[in-house]
Enzyme design. Sequence first.
Site, PDB file in Angstrom:
ATOM      1  N   ARG A  78       0.866  -1.190   0.000  1.00 42.08           N
ATOM      2  CA  ARG A  78       0.000   0.000   0.000  1.00 42.08           C
ATOM      3  C   ARG A  78       0.904   1.242   0.000  1.00 42.08           C
ATOM      4  O   ARG A  78       1.669   1.443   0.934  1.00 42.08           O
ATOM      5  CB  ARG A  78      -0.904   0.008   1.230  1.00 42.08           C
ATOM      6  CG  ARG A  78      -1.672   1.301   1.332  1.00 42.08           C
ATOM      7  CD  ARG A  78      -2.658   1.351   2.487  1.00 42.08           C
ATOM      8  NE  ARG A  78      -3.260   2.662   2.476  1.00 42.08           N
ATOM      9  CZ  ARG A  78      -3.131   3.578   3.428  1.00 42.08           C
ATOM     10  NH1 ARG A  78      -2.475   3.308   4.544  1.00 42.08           N
ATOM     11  NH2 ARG A  78      -3.674   4.763   3.311  1.00 42.08           N
ATOM     12  N   HIS A 122      -2.263  11.076   0.572  1.00 37.57           N
ATOM     13  CA  HIS A 122      -1.767  10.842   1.940  1.00 37.57           C
ATOM     14  C   HIS A 122      -1.073  12.141   2.357  1.00 37.57           C
ATOM     15  O   HIS A 122       0.142  12.186   2.538  1.00 37.57           O
ATOM     16  CB  HIS A 122      -0.837   9.630   1.958  1.00 37.57           C
ATOM     17  CG  HIS A 122      -0.635   9.020   3.314  1.00 37.57           C
ATOM     18  ND1 HIS A 122      -0.823   7.686   3.579  1.00 37.57           N
ATOM     19  CD2 HIS A 122      -0.260   9.558   4.503  1.00 37.57           C
ATOM     20  CE1 HIS A 122      -0.561   7.422   4.852  1.00 37.57           C
ATOM     21  NE2 HIS A 122      -0.216   8.556   5.443  1.00 37.57           N
ATOM     22  N   GLU A 167      -6.986   8.957   6.082  1.00 38.81           N
ATOM     23  CA  GLU A 167      -7.237   9.587   7.375  1.00 38.81           C
ATOM     24  C   GLU A 167      -7.648  11.056   7.301  1.00 38.81           C
ATOM     25  O   GLU A 167      -6.896  11.942   7.750  1.00 38.81           O
ATOM     26  CB  GLU A 167      -6.001   9.453   8.260  1.00 38.81           C
ATOM     27  CG  GLU A 167      -5.601   8.025   8.535  1.00 38.81           C
ATOM     28  CD  GLU A 167      -4.455   7.915   9.562  1.00 38.81           C
ATOM     29  OE1 GLU A 167      -3.869   8.948   9.904  1.00 38.81           O
ATOM     30  OE2 GLU A 167      -4.178   6.796  10.005  1.00 38.81           O
ATOM     31  N   ASN A 293      -7.241   2.070   9.691  1.00 36.22           N
ATOM     32  CA  ASN A 293      -5.938   2.199  10.339  1.00 36.22           C
ATOM     33  C   ASN A 293      -6.175   2.162  11.838  1.00 36.22           C
ATOM     34  O   ASN A 293      -6.991   2.926  12.352  1.00 36.22           O
ATOM     35  CB  ASN A 293      -5.267   3.530   9.982  1.00 36.22           C
ATOM     36  CG  ASN A 293      -4.905   3.625   8.502  1.00 36.22           C
ATOM     37  OD1 ASN A 293      -5.019   2.641   7.767  1.00 36.22           O
ATOM     38  ND2 ASN A 293      -4.476   4.789   8.071  1.00 36.22           N
ATOM     39  N   TYR A 295      -4.178   2.007  15.653  1.00 33.52           N
ATOM     40  CA  TYR A 295      -2.948   2.053  16.444  1.00 33.52           C
ATOM     41  C   TYR A 295      -3.199   1.857  17.932  1.00 33.52           C
ATOM     42  O   TYR A 295      -2.440   1.197  18.620  1.00 33.52           O
ATOM     43  CB  TYR A 295      -2.213   3.387  16.227  1.00 33.52           C
ATOM     44  CG  TYR A 295      -1.579   3.464  14.858  1.00 33.52           C
ATOM     45  CD1 TYR A 295      -0.332   2.920  14.623  1.00 33.52           C
ATOM     46  CD2 TYR A 295      -2.265   4.040  13.790  1.00 33.52           C
ATOM     47  CE1 TYR A 295       0.249   2.959  13.365  1.00 33.52           C
ATOM     48  CE2 TYR A 295      -1.696   4.082  12.528  1.00 33.52           C
ATOM     49  CZ  TYR A 295      -0.442   3.538  12.315  1.00 33.52           C
ATOM     50  OH  TYR A 295       0.127   3.557  11.075  1.00 33.52           O
ATOM     51  N   GLU A 353      -3.335   0.085   7.974  1.00 32.21           N
ATOM     52  CA  GLU A 353      -2.165   0.440   8.780  1.00 32.21           C
ATOM     53  C   GLU A 353      -2.336  -0.118  10.180  1.00 32.21           C
ATOM     54  O   GLU A 353      -3.420  -0.017  10.767  1.00 32.21           O
ATOM     55  CB  GLU A 353      -1.978   1.959   8.927  1.00 32.21           C
ATOM     56  CG  GLU A 353      -1.509   2.656   7.693  1.00 32.21           C
ATOM     57  CD  GLU A 353      -1.346   4.161   7.887  1.00 32.21           C
ATOM     58  OE1 GLU A 353      -1.031   4.607   9.010  1.00 32.21           O
ATOM     59  OE2 GLU A 353      -1.547   4.876   6.900  1.00 32.21           O
TER      60      GLU A 353
HETATM   61  C1  BGC Z   1      -0.528   7.817   9.174  1.00 30.74           C
HETATM   62  C2  BGC Z   1       0.919   7.504   8.877  1.00 30.74           C
HETATM   63  C3  BGC Z   1       1.740   7.692  10.131  1.00 30.74           C
HETATM   64  C4  BGC Z   1       1.238   6.715  11.160  1.00 30.74           C
HETATM   65  C5  BGC Z   1       2.001   6.733  12.479  1.00 30.74           C
HETATM   66  C6  BGC Z   1      -1.017   7.310  10.497  1.00 30.74           C
HETATM   67  O1  BGC Z   1      -1.778   8.287  11.105  1.00 30.74           O
HETATM   68  O2  BGC Z   1      -1.359   7.460   8.115  1.00 30.74           O
HETATM   69  O3  BGC Z   1       1.344   8.315   7.819  1.00 30.74           O
HETATM   70  O4  BGC Z   1       3.104   7.585   9.913  1.00 30.74           O
HETATM   71  O5  BGC Z   1      -0.097   6.975  11.467  1.00 30.74           O
HETATM   72  O6  BGC Z   1       1.849   7.944  13.119  1.00 30.74           O
END
Ligand code: BGC
Length: 455
Positions: A78, A122, A167, A293, A295, A353
């Site tokens: 991607r 992006h 995002e 995405n 995290y 992501e």
């Molecule tokens: C983004 C990436 C970024 C990652 C880590 C995401 O919000 O799409 O570009 O590097 O998080 O912060």
Amino acid sequence: MTVNRIFPEGFLWGSATAAYQVEGSSTADGAGMSIWDRFAHTPGMIFGGDTGDTACDQYRLYRDDVKLMAELGLKAYRFSTSWSRVLPTGRGQVNPAGLDYYDRLIDTLLENGVEPLLTLYHWDMPAALEDCGGWLNPEVSDWFSDYASLMYRKFDGRVKTWATLNEPWVITDGGYLHGALAPGHKSPYEAPIASHHLLRSHGAAVKAYRALGKHRIGIVVNIEPKYPASQSPEDLAAVARADAYMNRQYLDPVFFGRYPDEMSEVFGASWPAPWAAADFELISQPIDWLGVNYYTRSVTQQKEASWPVRAGAVRQVGATYTETGWEVFPQGLTDTLTWVKGRYGDIPLMITENGAAFYDPPVAEDGRVQDPLRVAYLRKHISAVHEAIQQGVNVEGYMVWSLLDNLEWSLGYSKRFGIVHVNFETQARTCKDSAKFYARVVATNGGALAESIGG
Ligand code: BGC
């Protein structure tokens, strides 16, 4: 106890990057400047004065990087295309060398059996368009869909999975509300307008795709589930506002053609409703897939000082936090995926992501980079995806963020997310333990998640 973590046949394993974070040479060979070139060259905006001028030099080293992906057994890549590389001023005159770069990248991926997943935006708006108002100018949806159409015409035969935006929440929260990301604006009046124009631009690009493309198009959002810090009415209201602002602000318009009610509470007098009904028709064009995405999560409480949402995260005692200060919470990924299906329906999903920045030791003399925390993070999060699949969610793929250490936006090169270590002096790539672990997971279609070593 060993749990069977074998993924469905054909599950798409890959990695993700973004143009400005890895390519370098951002204004070479006729490319125009983007807002990130400008932002990075503005003193004080990026940690340590770092810029994306060279980044991972993927513009020149893409063949090596694709070879590396193939060696790791990855099935997909991607990446994003830089709008100002192909259209230096954002519209009009095409830069043939820019198109040619993506042409070669895509061909090289296909030759190596790696499927290209292309994201059109992006975060790197052409600077010339920012000078005309950027995402605040209502004409931006035409500019964006013209750029998208150019890319569809050129690449749709070879690219079968497209994403419009990456995002939108980060684009407006960072770029228009708090100013920590390009273009560095700080305005509660601008932020909702920028979001709305991003959504209209997404819709216009989807509409253009229906006329020109033959495959699949979607959008990529970041979802951060919000859990209440307590059951008090204040905290529950804060959770609703935070969730509306970060998560539902984009998905509700795309799937339901309306904003969440809490948006006016978040923005107060600067929320510019009523919006034109025709806009929502454009925004809610059916999409074929959704990129998520993920995290971290947030355990949320009311916090008046945290403007404009008046909600803040409560630090979790005993939890692991990454170098970017994000709590490691794999269950949140399962919860996110089941929530998306429950609220928005049974659309094909892809983890576009997921990954973590941790402190990595320098490359050892024997060439090893031990990153046990990242290995543990990946193991738990990929297992969380499997859990969601077992609960009936249609997840088609997983893209680790990121293939390479790269420019972490305003944090510069200080935070490393790669499964492959990059020496930014020499551009040498070294697979970290996490890359080797991920390669085993891919080769066994999830089987290696049950390994007991390495976290
Ligand atoms: C983004 C990436 C970024 C990652 C880590 C995401 O919000 O799409 O570009 O590097 O998080 O912060």
